[in-house]
Design a protein around this motif. Structure first.
Motif, PDB file in Angstrom:
ATOM      1  N   UNK A 133       0.840  -1.195   0.000  1.00 26.87           N
ATOM      2  CA  UNK A 133       0.000   0.000   0.000  1.00 26.87           C
ATOM      3  C   UNK A 133       0.871   1.240   0.000  1.00 26.87           C
ATOM      4  N   UNK A 134       0.460   2.220  -0.799  1.00 27.41           N
ATOM      5  CA  UNK A 134       1.091   3.525  -0.829  1.00 27.41           C
ATOM      6  C   UNK A 134      -0.032   4.548  -0.955  1.00 27.41           C
ATOM      7  N   UNK A 135      -0.283   5.283   0.138  1.00 30.28           N
ATOM      8  CA  UNK A 135      -1.395   6.238   0.230  1.00 30.28           C
ATOM      9  C   UNK A 135      -2.725   5.514   0.013  1.00 30.28           C
ATOM     10  N   UNK A 136      -3.497   5.910  -1.008  1.00 27.56           N
ATOM     11  CA  UNK A 136      -4.798   5.297  -1.246  1.00 27.56           C
ATOM     12  C   UNK A 136      -4.738   4.147  -2.248  1.00 27.56           C
ATOM     13  N   UNK A 137      -3.560   3.757  -2.693  1.00 26.58           N
ATOM     14  CA  UNK A 137      -3.410   2.692  -3.672  1.00 26.58           C
ATOM     15  C   UNK A 137      -2.939   1.422  -2.975  1.00 26.58           C
ATOM     16  N   UNK A 138      -3.730   0.366  -3.088  1.00 28.55           N
ATOM     17  CA  UNK A 138      -3.392  -0.918  -2.479  1.00 28.55           C
ATOM     18  C   UNK A 138      -3.468  -1.992  -3.542  1.00 28.55           C
ATOM     19  N   UNK A 139      -2.446  -2.865  -3.596  1.00 36.23           N
ATOM     20  CA  UNK A 139      -2.426  -3.991  -4.535  1.00 36.23           C
ATOM     21  C   UNK A 139      -1.978  -5.228  -3.776  1.00 36.23           C
ATOM     22  N   UNK A 140      -2.552  -6.357  -4.132  1.00 34.15           N
ATOM     23  CA  UNK A 140      -2.144  -7.575  -3.463  1.00 34.15           C
ATOM     24  C   UNK A 140      -2.789  -8.789  -4.075  1.00 34.15           C
ATOM     25  N   UNK A 141      -2.484  -9.953  -3.497  1.00 38.03           N
ATOM     26  CA  UNK A 141      -3.077 -11.204  -3.925  1.00 38.03           C
ATOM     27  C   UNK A 141      -2.973 -12.205  -2.783  1.00 38.03           C
ATOM     28  N   UNK A 142      -3.839 -13.216  -2.832  1.00 39.80           N
ATOM     29  CA  UNK A 142      -3.737 -14.315  -1.886  1.00 39.80           C
ATOM     30  C   UNK A 142      -4.112 -15.612  -2.580  1.00 39.80           C
ATOM     31  N   UNK A 143      -3.553 -16.705  -2.103  1.00 41.85           N
ATOM     32  CA  UNK A 143      -3.811 -18.024  -2.663  1.00 41.85           C
ATOM     33  C   UNK A 143      -4.317 -18.948  -1.569  1.00 41.85           C
ATOM     34  N   UNK A 144      -5.223 -19.855  -1.976  1.00 41.83           N
ATOM     35  CA  UNK A 144      -5.806 -20.817  -1.055  1.00 41.83           C
ATOM     36  C   UNK A 144      -5.913 -22.158  -1.766  1.00 41.83           C
ATOM     37  N   UNK A 145      -5.488 -23.228  -1.106  1.00 39.06           N
ATOM     38  CA  UNK A 145      -5.663 -24.582  -1.627  1.00 39.06           C
ATOM     39  C   UNK A 145      -7.076 -25.025  -1.280  1.00 39.06           C
ATOM     40  N   UNK A 146      -7.912 -25.234  -2.278  1.00 36.67           N
ATOM     41  CA  UNK A 146      -9.305 -25.608  -2.056  1.00 36.67           C
ATOM     42  C   UNK A 146      -9.426 -27.102  -1.751  1.00 36.67           C
ATOM     43  N   UNK A 147     -10.493 -27.529  -1.080  1.00 41.16           N
ATOM     44  CA  UNK A 147     -10.660 -28.948  -0.747  1.00 41.16           C
ATOM     45  C   UNK A 147     -10.753 -29.855  -1.969  1.00 41.16           C
ATOM     46  N   UNK A 148     -11.162 -29.322  -3.133  1.00 40.02           N
ATOM     47  CA  UNK A 148     -11.270 -30.153  -4.328  1.00 40.02           C
ATOM     48  C   UNK A 148      -9.951 -30.264  -5.089  1.00 40.02           C
ATOM     49  N   UNK A 149      -8.853 -29.710  -4.526  1.00 41.55           N
ATOM     50  CA  UNK A 149      -7.535 -29.861  -5.128  1.00 41.55           C
ATOM     51  C   UNK A 149      -7.077 -28.672  -5.949  1.00 41.55           C
ATOM     52  N   UNK A 150      -7.957 -27.741  -6.274  1.00 42.39           N
ATOM     53  CA  UNK A 150      -7.558 -26.583  -7.071  1.00 42.39           C
ATOM     54  C   UNK A 150      -6.890 -25.538  -6.192  1.00 42.39           C
ATOM     55  N   UNK A 151      -6.088 -24.695  -6.827  1.00 39.31           N
ATOM     56  CA  UNK A 151      -5.450 -23.570  -6.153  1.00 39.31           C
ATOM     57  C   UNK A 151      -6.168 -22.301  -6.614  1.00 39.31           C
ATOM     58  N   UNK A 152      -6.779 -21.588  -5.671  1.00 38.06           N
ATOM     59  CA  UNK A 152      -7.500 -20.351  -5.993  1.00 38.06           C
ATOM     60  C   UNK A 152      -6.586 -19.173  -5.725  1.00 38.06           C
ATOM     61  N   UNK A 153      -6.437 -18.283  -6.703  1.00 39.44           N
ATOM     62  CA  UNK A 153      -5.630 -17.076  -6.558  1.00 39.44           C
ATOM     63  C   UNK A 153      -6.523 -15.863  -6.801  1.00 39.44           C
ATOM     64  N   UNK A 154      -6.553 -14.968  -5.824  1.00 34.95           N
ATOM     65  CA  UNK A 154      -7.327 -13.738  -5.933  1.00 34.95           C
ATOM     66  C   UNK A 154      -6.336 -12.581  -5.987  1.00 34.95           C
ATOM     67  N   UNK A 155      -6.349 -11.835  -7.081  1.00 32.22           N
ATOM     68  CA  UNK A 155      -5.518 -10.646  -7.236  1.00 32.22           C
ATOM     69  C   UNK A 155      -6.446  -9.444  -7.129  1.00 32.22           C
ATOM     70  N   UNK A 156      -6.084  -8.480  -6.302  1.00 32.69           N
ATOM     71  CA  UNK A 156      -6.984  -7.360  -6.048  1.00 32.69           C
ATOM     72  C   UNK A 156      -6.218  -6.047  -6.014  1.00 32.69           C
ATOM     73  N   UNK A 157      -6.980  -4.968  -6.169  1.00 30.07           N
ATOM     74  CA  UNK A 157      -6.414  -3.633  -6.004  1.00 30.07           C
ATOM     75  C   UNK A 157      -7.501  -2.665  -5.579  1.00 30.07           C
ATOM     76  N   UNK A 158      -7.085  -1.625  -4.917  1.00 30.47           N
ATOM     77  CA  UNK A 158      -7.941  -0.511  -4.545  1.00 30.47           C
ATOM     78  C   UNK A 158      -7.172   0.734  -4.935  1.00 30.47           C
ATOM     79  N   UNK A 159      -7.768   1.551  -5.808  1.00 31.64           N
ATOM     80  CA  UNK A 159      -7.114   2.765  -6.288  1.00 31.64           C
ATOM     81  C   UNK A 159      -7.985   3.952  -5.902  1.00 31.64           C
ATOM     82  N   UNK A 160      -7.678   4.563  -4.746  1.00 32.88           N
ATOM     83  CA  UNK A 160      -8.467   5.706  -4.282  1.00 32.88           C
ATOM     84  C   UNK A 160      -9.884   5.304  -3.961  1.00 32.88           C
ATOM     85  N   UNK A 161     -10.832   5.951  -4.615  1.00 35.80           N
ATOM     86  CA  UNK A 161     -12.247   5.693  -4.365  1.00 35.80           C
ATOM     87  C   UNK A 161     -12.840   4.663  -5.325  1.00 35.80           C
TER      88      UNK A 161
END
Length: 132
Positions: A67-95
């Motif tokens: 995060x830098x001021x109002x700009x946030x970027x990131x991602x997270x990964x989760x191993x799902x019970x059915x064997x797949x890997x879920x990746x969520x990439x997100x950002x928040x840019x001001x409003x």
């Protein structure tokens, strides 16, 4: 006599409670600068990264964010019970709000019906009524 003592103690309690200052209730965002000091609160700027990989259970998950001021970027990964890997990439840019992109890696795997035992709900004991 007891009534007079009780009345006197009640009067003392009321007078003591009346002299306490009322708490100041203030709602809202905290100040960014204090008028009586030179302290200035820095704008938000941070970054972090962590992962967990457990070979025994097959779990794999983690997160990274910056995060830098109002700009946030990131991602997270989760191993799902059915064997797949879920990746969520997100950002928040001001409003702009929270914008997410969800991706899946791998193929969903479900056990065959032979591998999974049939489900039978637990048996409830029957109620017995009678004289003790």
């Amino acid at each position: 006599m007891n009534a007079k003592v009780l009345f006197l103690l009640g009067l003392v309690a009321v007078v003591a409670a009346d002299k306490r200052p009322a708490p100041a209730l203030a709602y809202g965002a905290p100040p960014t600068r204090f008028d009586d000091s030179d302290e200035v609160i820095e704008p938000p700027k941070y970054g972090y990264d962590w992962t967990v990989q457990d070979a025994e259970s097959g779990n794999s998950f983690g997160q990274q964010e910056a995060r830098d001021l109002d700009n946030t970027k990131g991602s997270y990964t989760v191993q799902l019970p059915d064997g797949r890997l879920q990746t969520v990439t997100y950002y928040v840019d001001g409003d702009s709000g929270f914008i997410a992109d969800v991706q899946y890696q791998g193929e969903a795997r479900y056990p065959d019906s032979d591998e999974v035992g049939s489900y039978s709900p637990p048996q409830q004991p029957s109620a017995r009524y009678g004289a003790p």
